[in-house]
Design a protein around this motif. Sequence first.
Motif: not given
Length: 310
Positions: A204, A206, A209-210
């Motif tokens: 993912s 995400d 990005e996190a």
Amino acid sequence: MLSVVLKTFGDLMSALVSQKKNLFSGETLSGWLFISPMMFGFLCFFIIPVIAIFGYSVTEWNILSQDSTFVGLQNYQEIFTENEEFWLVVRNSLVFAGGLVPLNIALALVLALALNQKFTGVVFFRTVYFAPVITAGAAWAIVWSFLLQKESGGVNQLLALIGIDGPNWLREPNWAMFAVIMTRVIKNVGLNMILYLAALQSISPDYVEASSLDGATPWQRFRHIIWPLLAPTTLVISIVTVVGSLKVFDHIYLMTGGGPESGTLVLAYYIYERAFEFFEIGYASALAVILFVLTLVLTVGQWLLKQKEQ
């Protein structure tokens, strides 16, 4: 194929136990019919030959005279205590695997990381790197045997352009193993690259990005996020690559013939030599059993090591 057969067989057995279905009921019988071709092929081309190899390994059988004598563990005793060449063969096999496996995995991972980016021509480069995988192994080995010749080989001609006098790659003991390993890596790295690429695309975005918002560097993102998530894929790739490295035959047969000075004489080729050049089927079968056990130990060892790390 083994995993598919065992999973399907396990599902059928679970259905029989949990739901108490009759073995020959319509639904269960359909399941047996669906897996029967695979089970038949698995039985004929794997189980029966393996059992036969174990049986042949305790005999002294000359394929020319067809004389077969039961000798018990004499073949194994001779291999481990009297045959000094066997230990050279084992060393060569481990050197080959020890060179090929990390190079293959490292290069496959680097290529997958590079080709996981979006840029013009990415599909073309993926195709180019995967193309050697679908190339016939015999053709690949023959072409490289010409490219690695001393005087007229393309590799040495390219090296001569920059003032380097290339070695006789396949006829010098110090270079032959290296040459065979590198050509094998180039041949098969595309498959592992595709496996890593599929695993990378399943992660993912995400997570990345996190970590970027938290100030993680690209290396930290790879080390603490991407690499741990690739662990299952790495386990599969390492097992497949180790098994493939131990049973390599075509490259050795066509490029070096086990030479020079037995420098590339690996266990798979040694089995062929004792069976079909010296016609010692029993002795070769004992060597095949040893190869089977060695492969099994390394495979289980990798599996247990990964389980321990998790």
